[in-house]
Design an enzyme around this catalytic site. Structure first.
Site, PDB file in Angstrom:
ATOM      1  N   ASN A 189      30.714   1.876 -16.383  1.00  0.00           N
ATOM      2  CA  ASN A 189      29.312   1.471 -16.553  1.00  0.00           C
ATOM      3  C   ASN A 189      28.483   2.339 -15.622  1.00  0.00           C
ATOM      4  O   ASN A 189      28.462   2.105 -14.414  1.00  0.00           O
ATOM      5  CB  ASN A 189      29.190  -0.021 -16.201  1.00  0.00           C
ATOM      6  CG  ASN A 189      27.747  -0.490 -16.221  1.00  0.00           C
ATOM      7  OD1 ASN A 189      26.843   0.233 -16.643  1.00  0.00           O
ATOM      8  ND2 ASN A 189      27.531  -1.721 -15.767  1.00  0.00           N
ATOM      9  N   LYS A 223      25.327   2.666 -15.433  1.00  0.00           N
ATOM     10  CA  LYS A 223      24.041   2.066 -15.039  1.00  0.00           C
ATOM     11  C   LYS A 223      22.919   3.099 -15.167  1.00  0.00           C
ATOM     12  O   LYS A 223      22.983   3.964 -16.050  1.00  0.00           O
ATOM     13  CB  LYS A 223      24.163   1.457 -13.631  1.00  0.00           C
ATOM     14  CG  LYS A 223      25.369   0.504 -13.539  1.00  0.00           C
ATOM     15  CD  LYS A 223      25.403  -0.339 -12.319  1.00  0.00           C
ATOM     16  CE  LYS A 223      26.635  -1.234 -12.362  1.00  0.00           C
ATOM     17  NZ  LYS A 223      26.726  -2.135 -11.223  1.00  0.00           N
ATOM     18  N   HIS A 268      25.385  -8.362 -18.667  1.00  0.00           N
ATOM     19  CA  HIS A 268      25.729  -7.915 -17.313  1.00  0.00           C
ATOM     20  C   HIS A 268      24.880  -8.684 -16.304  1.00  0.00           C
ATOM     21  O   HIS A 268      23.713  -8.993 -16.561  1.00  0.00           O
ATOM     22  CB  HIS A 268      25.492  -6.401 -17.184  1.00  0.00           C
ATOM     23  CG  HIS A 268      26.042  -5.847 -15.913  1.00  0.00           C
ATOM     24  ND1 HIS A 268      25.387  -5.965 -14.710  1.00  0.00           N
ATOM     25  CD2 HIS A 268      27.204  -5.192 -15.652  1.00  0.00           C
ATOM     26  CE1 HIS A 268      26.126  -5.404 -13.765  1.00  0.00           C
ATOM     27  NE2 HIS A 268      27.238  -4.935 -14.310  1.00  0.00           N
ATOM     28  N   GLU A 284      23.326  -7.783 -13.806  1.00  0.00           N
ATOM     29  CA  GLU A 284      22.046  -7.145 -13.446  1.00  0.00           C
ATOM     30  C   GLU A 284      20.998  -7.417 -14.515  1.00  0.00           C
ATOM     31  O   GLU A 284      19.795  -7.495 -14.219  1.00  0.00           O
ATOM     32  CB  GLU A 284      22.267  -5.638 -13.212  1.00  0.00           C
ATOM     33  CG  GLU A 284      22.990  -5.407 -11.886  1.00  0.00           C
ATOM     34  CD  GLU A 284      23.848  -4.162 -11.832  1.00  0.00           C
ATOM     35  OE1 GLU A 284      23.716  -3.279 -12.698  1.00  0.00           O
ATOM     36  OE2 GLU A 284      24.680  -4.071 -10.906  1.00  0.00           O
ATOM     37  N   GLU A 309      33.152 -10.574 -13.889  1.00  0.00           N
ATOM     38  CA  GLU A 309      32.560  -9.794 -12.808  1.00  0.00           C
ATOM     39  C   GLU A 309      31.875 -10.738 -11.820  1.00  0.00           C
ATOM     40  O   GLU A 309      30.691 -11.088 -12.009  1.00  0.00           O
ATOM     41  CB  GLU A 309      31.527  -8.814 -13.362  1.00  0.00           C
ATOM     42  CG  GLU A 309      32.079  -7.789 -14.303  1.00  0.00           C
ATOM     43  CD  GLU A 309      31.244  -6.515 -14.275  1.00  0.00           C
ATOM     44  OE1 GLU A 309      31.816  -5.457 -13.984  1.00  0.00           O
ATOM     45  OE2 GLU A 309      30.028  -6.587 -14.505  1.00  0.00           O
ATOM     46  N   GLY A 328      29.189  -3.804  -6.604  1.00  0.00           N
ATOM     47  CA  GLY A 328      28.507  -2.821  -5.773  1.00  0.00           C
ATOM     48  C   GLY A 328      28.536  -3.125  -4.293  1.00  0.00           C
ATOM     49  O   GLY A 328      27.831  -2.509  -3.499  1.00  0.00           O
ATOM     50  N   SER A 358      33.543  -3.744  -7.758  1.00  0.00           N
ATOM     51  CA  SER A 358      34.128  -2.863  -6.742  1.00  0.00           C
ATOM     52  C   SER A 358      35.575  -2.452  -7.039  1.00  0.00           C
ATOM     53  O   SER A 358      36.396  -2.347  -6.137  1.00  0.00           O
ATOM     54  CB  SER A 358      34.020  -3.493  -5.344  1.00  0.00           C
ATOM     55  OG  SER A 358      32.659  -3.697  -4.990  1.00  0.00           O
TER      56      SER A 358
HETATM   57  P1  PGA Z   1      30.831  -1.824  -9.266  1.00  0.00           P
HETATM   58  O1  PGA Z   1      30.039  -2.372 -10.568  1.00  0.00           O
HETATM   59  O2  PGA Z   1      32.147  -1.293  -9.749  1.00  0.00           O
HETATM   60  O3  PGA Z   1      29.937  -0.750  -8.703  1.00  0.00           O
HETATM   61  O4  PGA Z   1      30.979  -2.984  -8.344  1.00  0.00           O
HETATM   62  C1  PGA Z   1      30.716  -3.030 -11.595  1.00  0.00           C
HETATM   63  C2  PGA Z   1      29.733  -3.408 -12.668  1.00  0.00           C
HETATM   64  O5  PGA Z   1      28.577  -3.724 -12.356  1.00  0.00           O
HETATM   65  O6  PGA Z   1      30.066  -3.406 -13.881  1.00  0.00           O
END
Ligand code: PGA
Length: 250
Positions: free
Chosen positions: A9, A11, A94, A96, A164, A170, A209
């Site tokens: 992903n 982003k 997601h 976000e 997640e 992140g 992560s």
């Molecule tokens: P990350 O993000 O691996 O940077 O923690 C995962 C995601 O948001 O799908």
């Protein structure tokens, strides 16, 4: 046996130059992995990604789609449009999107219906926040999100779930392999109960992560079928090693 799946992903990252470089390295590095590999760049980079991934085993997906089919919805991209340009996958719900764009479970359900109608392969994200976890509500929240998105939908076998935990995205924090495995088992139970789906046939990914350093341990768990990878998917070497860890899954 469920085929392992690793999705990157990306982003809101990248330029035409960086997409070309990163994807060229990923296509070369991943080769013919036993794991299925998909990258999800920003909408504006999708066409370029299709061209770079043509004749490779790397698939391409979008990070979101509209819940509407067509009409006066400025700025939106429909599932049909994605399908029409050759996109196969789409990430939905997601955290976000839920956090910064106020996406509700109902909206995620409508997006999922639109994606399935268009013939896309949707990846539905669920996961609790730190606060919810501390309040002992993780399972309640995940159940609500699953039920909200999946109840009454057809063709669930096509759907991938990504667990997640929001506190792990992140942040460099990850659920321990045991914690993630426990939640994945729980998710499979819910899939059977909510949707009458065959939980053994559906893939459930872990995200939050995921790095090359922790991927093998996470993917070594029997119910973790791969990963949805954010930050580490922007580094070709890290991503290649994560894909290798998924491919080594028994
Ligand atoms: P990350 O993000 O691996 O940077 O923690 C995962 C995601 O948001 O799908």
């Amino acid at each position: 046996m469920r085929r392992p799946l690793v999705m990157g992903n990306w982003k809101m990252h990248g330029s035409r130059a960086s997409v070309r470089q990163l994807l060229t390295e990923i296509v070369r590095g991943v080769g013919a992995s036993p794991a299925e590999v998909v990258v999800c760049p920003a909408y504006v980079h999708l066409q370029q990604a299709f061209a770079l991934c043509a004749d490779s085993a790397v698939g391409v997906g979008a990070q979101d789609c509209s819940h509407m089919a067509a009409g006066a919805f400025t700025g939106e991209i429909s599932a049909e449009m994605l399908q029409d340009i050759g996109c196969r996958w789409v990430i939905l719900g997601h955290s976000e999107r839920r956090q910064y764009h106020g996406e509700s479970d109902d909206l995620v359900a409508a997006k999922l219906a639109a994606a399935l109608q268009a013939g896309l392969l949707p990846v539905v994200c669920v996961g609790e926040t730190q606060e919810e976890r501390e309040a002992g509500e993780a399972e309640y929240v995940v159940t609500r999100q699953l039920r909200g998105a999946l109840a009454g939908q057809a063709a669930l076998k096509q759907v991938v779930i990504a667990y997640e935990p929001v506190w792990a995205i992140g942040t460099g924090l990850t659920a321990t392999p045991g914690e993630a495995q426990g939640m994945h088992v729980f998710i499979r139970e819910q899939l059977a109960e909510i949707a009458g789906a065959d939980p053994a046939a559906m893939r459930v990914l872990y995200g939050g992560s995921v790095r090359a350093a922790n991927a093998a341990e996470l993917f070594g768990q029997p119910d973790i079928d791969g990963g949805l990878v954010g930050g580490a998917s922007l580094d070709a070497d890290e991503f290649r090693n994560i894909v290798a860890a998924a491919g080594a899954r028994q």
